[in-house]
Design a protein around this motif. Structure first.
Motif, PDB file in Angstrom:
ATOM      1  N   VAL A 199     -14.991  -5.429  -0.620  1.00 47.46           N
ATOM      2  CA  VAL A 199     -13.553  -6.404  -0.390  1.00 47.46           C
ATOM      3  C   VAL A 199     -12.909  -7.483  -1.869  1.00 47.46           C
ATOM      4  CG1 VAL A 199     -13.673  -8.845   0.792  1.00 47.46           C
ATOM      5  CG2 VAL A 199     -15.442  -6.975   2.004  1.00 47.46           C
ATOM      6  N   SER A 200     -13.919  -7.402  -2.865  1.00 47.27           N
ATOM      7  CA  SER A 200     -13.839  -8.067  -4.100  1.00 47.27           C
ATOM      8  C   SER A 200     -12.234  -7.264  -4.565  1.00 47.27           C
ATOM      9  CB  SER A 200     -14.726  -8.628  -5.128  1.00 47.27           C
ATOM     10  OG  SER A 200     -15.136  -9.441  -4.553  1.00 47.27           O
ATOM     11  N   THR A 201     -13.021  -6.058  -4.565  1.00 48.89           N
ATOM     12  CA  THR A 201     -11.653  -5.564  -4.965  1.00 48.89           C
ATOM     13  C   THR A 201     -10.777  -5.131  -4.237  1.00 48.89           C
ATOM     14  OG1 THR A 201     -13.442  -3.471  -5.879  1.00 48.89           O
ATOM     15  CG2 THR A 201     -11.142  -3.028  -6.394  1.00 48.89           C
ATOM     16  N   THR A 202     -10.553  -5.557  -3.080  1.00 45.67           N
ATOM     17  CA  THR A 202      -9.310  -5.109  -2.403  1.00 45.67           C
ATOM     18  C   THR A 202      -8.920  -6.123  -2.631  1.00 45.67           C
ATOM     19  OG1 THR A 202     -10.626  -4.057  -0.576  1.00 45.67           O
ATOM     20  CG2 THR A 202      -8.773  -5.319   0.134  1.00 45.67           C
ATOM     21  N   LEU A 203      -9.330  -7.725  -2.248  1.00 47.37           N
ATOM     22  CA  LEU A 203      -8.454  -9.074  -2.460  1.00 47.37           C
ATOM     23  C   LEU A 203      -7.744  -9.010  -4.017  1.00 47.37           C
ATOM     24  CD1 LEU A 203     -11.340 -11.329  -1.073  1.00 47.37           C
ATOM     25  CD2 LEU A 203      -9.004 -10.386   0.194  1.00 47.37           C
ATOM     26  N   PHE A 204      -8.455  -8.319  -4.763  1.00 44.59           N
ATOM     27  CA  PHE A 204      -7.684  -8.580  -6.242  1.00 44.59           C
ATOM     28  C   PHE A 204      -7.175  -7.678  -7.122  1.00 44.59           C
ATOM     29  CE2 PHE A 204     -11.098 -11.654  -5.652  1.00 44.59           C
ATOM     30  CZ  PHE A 204     -11.071 -12.959  -6.985  1.00 44.59           C
ATOM     31  N   LEU A 205      -7.060  -6.323  -6.286  1.00 45.05           N
ATOM     32  CA  LEU A 205      -6.721  -5.630  -6.871  1.00 45.05           C
ATOM     33  C   LEU A 205      -5.270  -4.243  -6.171  1.00 45.05           C
ATOM     34  CD1 LEU A 205      -8.788  -4.046  -9.140  1.00 45.05           C
ATOM     35  CD2 LEU A 205      -7.869  -5.251  -9.315  1.00 45.05           C
ATOM     36  N   VAL A 206      -6.076  -4.280  -4.310  1.00 45.12           N
ATOM     37  CA  VAL A 206      -5.530  -3.576  -3.357  1.00 45.12           C
ATOM     38  C   VAL A 206      -4.094  -4.883  -2.990  1.00 45.12           C
ATOM     39  CG1 VAL A 206      -5.595  -2.241  -1.457  1.00 45.12           C
ATOM     40  CG2 VAL A 206      -7.247  -1.845  -3.259  1.00 45.12           C
ATOM     41  N   PHE A 207      -4.557  -5.685  -2.604  1.00 40.45           N
ATOM     42  CA  PHE A 207      -3.844  -6.433  -2.198  1.00 40.45           C
ATOM     43  C   PHE A 207      -2.274  -7.601  -2.874  1.00 40.45           C
ATOM     44  CE2 PHE A 207      -6.055  -8.602   1.732  1.00 40.45           C
ATOM     45  CZ  PHE A 207      -5.700  -7.485   2.250  1.00 40.45           C
ATOM     46  N   PRO A 208      -3.045  -7.742  -3.826  1.00 42.88           N
ATOM     47  CA  PRO A 208      -1.801  -7.839  -5.138  1.00 42.88           C
ATOM     48  C   PRO A 208      -1.244  -6.323  -5.599  1.00 42.88           C
ATOM     49  CG  PRO A 208      -3.947  -8.946  -6.196  1.00 42.88           C
ATOM     50  CD  PRO A 208      -4.492  -7.467  -4.801  1.00 42.88           C
ATOM     51  N   PHE A 209      -1.313  -5.607  -5.853  1.00 42.63           N
ATOM     52  CA  PHE A 209      -0.597  -4.186  -6.236  1.00 42.63           C
ATOM     53  C   PHE A 209      -0.113  -3.665  -4.724  1.00 42.63           C
ATOM     54  CE2 PHE A 209      -0.249   0.088  -5.729  1.00 42.63           C
ATOM     55  CZ  PHE A 209       0.349   0.498  -6.657  1.00 42.63           C
ATOM     56  N   ILE A 210      -0.059  -3.881  -3.109  1.00 46.13           N
ATOM     57  CA  ILE A 210       0.783  -4.079  -2.376  1.00 46.13           C
ATOM     58  C   ILE A 210       1.779  -5.031  -2.416  1.00 46.13           C
ATOM     59  CG2 ILE A 210       0.680  -3.750   0.453  1.00 46.13           C
ATOM     60  CD1 ILE A 210      -2.150  -2.899   0.313  1.00 46.13           C
ATOM     61  N   GLY A 211       1.620  -6.390  -2.713  1.00 46.23           N
ATOM     62  CA  GLY A 211       1.806  -7.148  -2.947  1.00 46.23           C
ATOM     63  C   GLY A 211       4.051  -6.687  -4.383  1.00 46.23           C
ATOM     64  N   ILE A 212       3.230  -6.146  -5.205  1.00 49.25           N
ATOM     65  CA  ILE A 212       3.695  -5.900  -6.296  1.00 49.25           C
ATOM     66  C   ILE A 212       4.682  -5.096  -6.199  1.00 49.25           C
ATOM     67  CG2 ILE A 212       4.151  -4.854  -8.670  1.00 49.25           C
ATOM     68  CD1 ILE A 212       1.177  -6.197  -9.217  1.00 49.25           C
ATOM     69  N   VAL A 213       4.187  -3.943  -5.006  1.00 49.56           N
ATOM     70  CA  VAL A 213       5.075  -2.612  -5.009  1.00 49.56           C
ATOM     71  C   VAL A 213       5.630  -3.388  -3.713  1.00 49.56           C
ATOM     72  CG1 VAL A 213       4.948  -0.704  -3.180  1.00 49.56           C
ATOM     73  CG2 VAL A 213       3.557  -0.427  -4.717  1.00 49.56           C
ATOM     74  N   CYS A 214       5.567  -3.979  -2.783  1.00 51.48           N
ATOM     75  CA  CYS A 214       6.461  -5.249  -1.884  1.00 51.48           C
ATOM     76  C   CYS A 214       8.366  -5.378  -2.954  1.00 51.48           C
ATOM     77  CB  CYS A 214       6.365  -5.396  -0.690  1.00 51.48           C
ATOM     78  SG  CYS A 214       4.944  -4.851   0.765  1.00 51.48           S
TER      79      CYS A 214
END
Length: 311
Positions: A199-214
Motif C-alpha cells: 500500500v505504501s509503495t502504491t501511495l508513494f510511487l505508483v500514484f505519483p508515477f501515474i500522475g506524472i505520466v498523465c
C-alpha cells in the motif's frame, strides 16, 4: 562467515560485493559516490548563488539534489566502512536509523518528482497562471509536505521492524537495512505488514508515477501546438530530462517492492537497489546539468565571477 548469535541484538549485512571481485566493485562504488557527492553539492551551491535560478523549478531541483545527497550518504559510507575494516555488523538501533532515513528519502523523492512534474505541467500548459499556481509559498508547502508525509510513513515502518521478534539468523541478505530483507528473519507471520508495504509503495510511487505520466501526456499535447519552434525545443528538452530521471528512479523501486516475496530473489533485489541508492543520485545532477542550457549558463557565470575575483 555468518553471525548467528541469538543473544546479540546486532545484525550482520551480507554486503553487495561478490568475494572474487570485491576490490573492483568497491572502487567503482566509491567513485560513483564521489561523483554523486560532487555533482549534487555543486547543483545545490549553483542554484543558491545564481539569481537566475531562483525559480520554483530550480528550487525543487535543489531539493532533489539534497535528497540524493542524503540518499547515497545513508548507504555507501557504511558499505565502504564494512569493506575496509571487515566488520559487517550493524547495531539494532543504527539499523533502525538507516532504515528510517532510507524510507524517508525514498518516499520524499517520489513525491518530489511528482511535484516537479506538476511544476512543468503548469508552466507549459498554463503559463499565464504559473505565478499563481506555483508561487514561492506553494513551492515551499509542496516541499514541506513531501518531507512530512515521507517521514510519517517512514516512522510507521521503522517502528514495526524494530518491534517484531527476530528468532532466526541475524544475517540480512542485503548491503543495507532494507525492510523486506529484514522481514525474512522474523519468526512471526508478516503477511499483513507486507500488505502495508504494498500500500505504501502504491501511495508513494505508483500514484505519483501515474500522475506524472498523465501530466506529461497533456504537456506533450501542448508542446505539439506551440507556435514557437524554440519554445517547443526548450519545453521538450526539459520534459525529456525529467522523464529520464523519473524512469531511472521509479522503475527499479516499483519492480522491487510491488512483487510478492515468493517472486523475489536477494541477488536481484541487490542489483536493483544499486540503481535507486547509488546510480540515480549520481546521474540526476549530470542529466539536469548537461541537458539544461540555463544550468550551463549559470555555471559559466559563476566560473567567470570566480575568475574575475582572482584577477
Amino acid at each position: 562467515m555468518e553471525y548467528n548469535n541469538q543473544t546479540s541484538t546486532d545484525f550482520f549485512l551480507s554486503g553487495l560485493f561478490p568475494p572474487s571481485r570485491t576490490g573492483l566493485f568497491f572502487i567503482l562504488i566509491v567513485l560513483i559516490f564521489l561523483m554523486a557527492l560532487f555533482g549534487n553539492l555543486s547543483m545545490i551551491i549553483l542554484i543558491l548563488v545564481d539569481t537566475h535560478l531562483h525559480t520554483p523549478m530550480y528550487f525543487l531541483l535543489s531539493q532533489l539534489s539534497l535528497m540524493d545527497l542524503n540518499f547515497i550518504s545513508t548507504i555507501v559510507p557504511k558499505m565502504a566502512f564494512d569493506y575496509l575494516f571487515g566488520n559487517k555488523t550493524i547495531s539494532f538501533i543504527w539499523c533502525g536509523v538507516q532504515s528510517f532515513f532510507f524510507l524517508t528519502l525514498a518516499g520524499g523523492e517520489g513525491l518530489l518528482l511528482a511535484s516537479m512534474a506538476y511544476d512543468r505541467y503548469v508552466a507549459i500548459c498554463f503559463p499565464l497562471h504559473y505565478p499563481i499556481h506555483m508561487s514561492k509559498r506553494i513551492c515551499v508547502l509542496m516541499i514541506i509536505g513531501c518531507w512530512i508525509m515521507s517521514s510519517i510513513n517512514s516512522c510507521a515502518h521503522t517502528a514495526y521492524v524494530l518491534n517484531i521478534s527476530y528468532c532466526r539468523s541475524r544475517t540480512i541478505n542485503h548491503f543495507f537495512c532494507d525492510v523486506p530483507a529484514m522481514l525474512t528473519l522474523a519468526c512471526m507471520d508478516t503477511w499483513v505488514y507486507e500488505y502495508t508495504v504494498f500500500v505504501s509503495t502504491t501511495l508513494f510511487l505508483v500514484f505519483p508515477f501515474i500522475g506524472i505520466v498523465c501530466s506529461y501526456g497533456r504537456i506533450l499535447f501542448a508542446i505539439c501546438h506551440m507556435r514557437s519552434a524554440e519554445g517547443r525545443k526548450k519545453a521538450y528538452s526539459t520534459c525529456s530530462t525529467h522523464l529520464t530521471v523519473v524512469t531511472f528512479y521509479y522503475a527499479p523501486f516499483a519492480y522491487t517492492y510491488l512483487r510478492p516475496r515468493s517472486f523475489r530473489s536477494p541477488t536481484e533485489d541487490k542489483v536493483l537497489a544499486v540503481f535507486y541508492t547509488t546510480l540515480t543520485p549520481m546521474l540526476n545532477p549530470i542529466i539536469y546539468s548537461l541537458r539544461n542550457k540555463e544550468v550551463i549558463g549559470a555555471l559559466r557565470r559563476v566560473i567567470q565571477r570566480i575568475c574575475s575575483v582572482k584577477m
